[in-house]
Design an enzyme around this catalytic site. Structure first.
Site, PDB file in Angstrom:
ATOM      1  N   GLY A  13     -27.585  83.439 -28.979  1.00  0.00           N
ATOM      2  CA  GLY A  13     -28.836  82.770 -29.293  1.00  0.00           C
ATOM      3  C   GLY A  13     -28.633  81.558 -30.186  1.00  0.00           C
ATOM      4  O   GLY A  13     -27.507  81.201 -30.544  1.00  0.00           O
ATOM      5  N   HIS A  72     -38.583  73.103   7.836  1.00  0.00           N
ATOM      6  CA  HIS A  72     -37.563  73.980   8.436  1.00  0.00           C
ATOM      7  C   HIS A  72     -36.441  73.141   9.035  1.00  0.00           C
ATOM      8  O   HIS A  72     -36.709  72.150   9.702  1.00  0.00           O
ATOM      9  CB  HIS A  72     -38.223  74.820   9.534  1.00  0.00           C
ATOM     10  CG  HIS A  72     -37.255  75.709  10.260  1.00  0.00           C
ATOM     11  ND1 HIS A  72     -36.782  76.885   9.724  1.00  0.00           N
ATOM     12  CD2 HIS A  72     -36.664  75.573  11.479  1.00  0.00           C
ATOM     13  CE1 HIS A  72     -35.949  77.452  10.586  1.00  0.00           C
ATOM     14  NE2 HIS A  72     -35.862  76.677  11.650  1.00  0.00           N
TER      15      HIS A  72
END
Length: 473
Positions: A279, A452
């Site tokens: 962190g 697509h």
């Protein structure tokens, strides 16, 4: 800081820190006609540009190319001879990318917007004055400021009693400039930073062990899928391990770590280096917060939705306020703060509309609530999913691990969260962020045309699945 004389400079806005949020705020302020200056102790551009996002992703790209070359025969590309990896070249390429981006940023400051940058340590003297102790050793001075934005950022958090030395005990600040690749490494912490560097070193060929849970902040199904994928890549991971400070031993240029995994199995690890990625903590020490009376909570400066602190005219943006410690969040914070001080009534940033991205392989992108978070709120949750395996483009690219997942409120039809693991997840999640911002529904995601063949079709397919009529599964 030595005693400072009366202000010798005056600006409408002074930025304390020139990191990602700070430089964006400065540019936006100039666009709105403000006189603005930046006080920066290290280097303009901050952590993301020089020690974080940009160099890390450059190293990751080198790992991706190495993977592609190793798999080239699958695509009909025959490569003769041994495949080797040159760490020096990857390092220099990363430095070159950072240098190019920095050059562009300095052009924006020096030439296009003419924003002065005072190189030195800044400190709040009062709500309208910033003191500067120059890096070059010259006399301290002060700057009068109509408004002030604090953007001092964050730094890697160390393990208690185990300070960083830049060689044996390292942080993400060190990894981007290490002159040599670690011969072996233990990475403590499975968040985005630790995971990305663990995958870098693993793919580069260094013996690597990741200690801790994989992406604990992500949706639980995403965590599980990523763990399985990494284990298939033969990456050594010890999930659930949380070593205490006394479990580390550093001696004779080596690191030993005693671990206990989620099932209670003990292991003693040994490596040449330990990367600590547990962190980050806000850089708020000795910048005048106490003298001015700025409120701090849990180690971060308290700021509201407009990034205002409790002191009129002083704002806090980016990591230093702890709201969401991401570079793109800091950018938006900077714009919001400046536009607010100019009375433009900006739209507040909802952290649940700001995507999180992890650039491992497979990539992870998410926005909004996880399924567990939504259920913990007591909502009537409905979920739709679609795997990468049936997707034509994912197959064409040779990366079929993962899926898209949509979390919605079955009662209100609200889109609560979107979670993607797979190729291009960090690019595709922007669509979901826009959908959250515009309060779109799963139905609207389903009827939105996804070209697509593209991997983005999995988002529309997951929406169809949530609505009860999945098409391609």
């Amino acid at each position: 800081m030595a005693e400072i004389a009366a202000p010798t400079h005056s600006f409408d806005l002074v930025l304390l820190g020139g990191g990602t949020g700070g430089y964006v705020a400065a540019i936006r302020a100039k666009q709105l006609g403000l006189s603005v200056a930046v006080v920066e102790e290290l280097i303009l551009g901050g952590c993301c540009l020089h020690r974080g996002c940009i160099p890390t992703k450059a190293f990751l790209k080198s790992a991706d190319i190495l993977d592609d070359v190793r798999r080239a025969a699958e695509f009909g590309v025959e490569i003769s001879g041994d495949i080797s990896f040159n760490y020096d070249t990857a390092l220099n390429r990363s430095k070159g990318i950072v240098g190019g981006q920095f050059k562009g940023l300095t052009y924006l400051f020096d030439k296009k917007h003419q924003i002065p940058v005072f190189m030195g340590r800044g400190k709040l003297i009062n709500k309208n004055t910033v003191g500067v102790t120059p890096n070059d050793g010259s006399a301290p001075f002060s700057i009068a400021a109509g408004k002030i934005i604090i953007n001092t950022g964050s730094r890697p958090r160390a393990i208690k009693g185990l300070p960083f030395d830049g060689k044996t005990i390292i942080s993400s600040d060190h990894t981007v400039t290490l002159p040599e690749m670690p011969k072996s490494i233990i990475v403590r912490g499975g968040g985005a930073t630790g995971l990305e560097w663990a995958t870098v070193y693993h793919r580069y060929g260094a013996p690597t062990t990741l200690v801790g849970n994989v992406l604990p902040q992500e949706d639980e199904e995403i965590q599980a899928a990523l763990l399985r994928s990494l284990q298939r890549q033969k990456m050594d991971i010890i999930p659930g391990a949380r070593p205490n400070p006394e479990d580390y031993d550093v001696s004779n240029g080596k690191v030993k770590v005693r671990t206990v995994d989620a099932k209670g199995k003990e292991r003693l690890l040994e490596a040449d280096s330990l990367m600590v990625a547990i962190g980050r903590e806000a850089c708020i020490q000795d910048i005048g917060l106490e003298e001015v009376g700025i409120e701090v909570e849990n180690g971060f400066i308290k700021a509201d939705s407009m990034l205002r602190t409790n002191i009129d005219g002083i704002y806090a943006i980016g990591d230093v306020n702890g709201q969401q410690m991401l570079a793109h969040t800091a950018m938006h914070h900077g714009i919001i703060a400046v536009e607010h001080m100019q009375g433009l009534n900006p739209f507040p940033l909802n952290p649940f509309n700001s995507p999180s991205c992890t650039y491992c392989t497979p990539e992870v992108g998410s926005v909004g609530y996880t399924e567990k978070q939504a259920r913990d709120l007591g909502l009537n949750v409905k979920v739709g999913k679609f795997p990468m395996k049936p997707n034509a483009k994912a197959n064409i690219e040779g990366h079929t691990d993962g899926f898209a997942k949509i979390v919605a409120d079955a009662d209100s039809n609200d889109l609560l969260g979107v979670h993607i693991i797979g190729p291009h997840a960090t690019e595709m999640i922007a669509e979901a962020g826009l959908a959250r911002l515009l309060e779109s529904t799963p139905y609207e995601l389903a009827i939105s045309v996804h070209p697509h063949p593209t991997v983005s079709e999995v988002i529309g397919e997951a929406a169809h699945d949530l609505l009860g009529h999945a098409i391609h599964i």
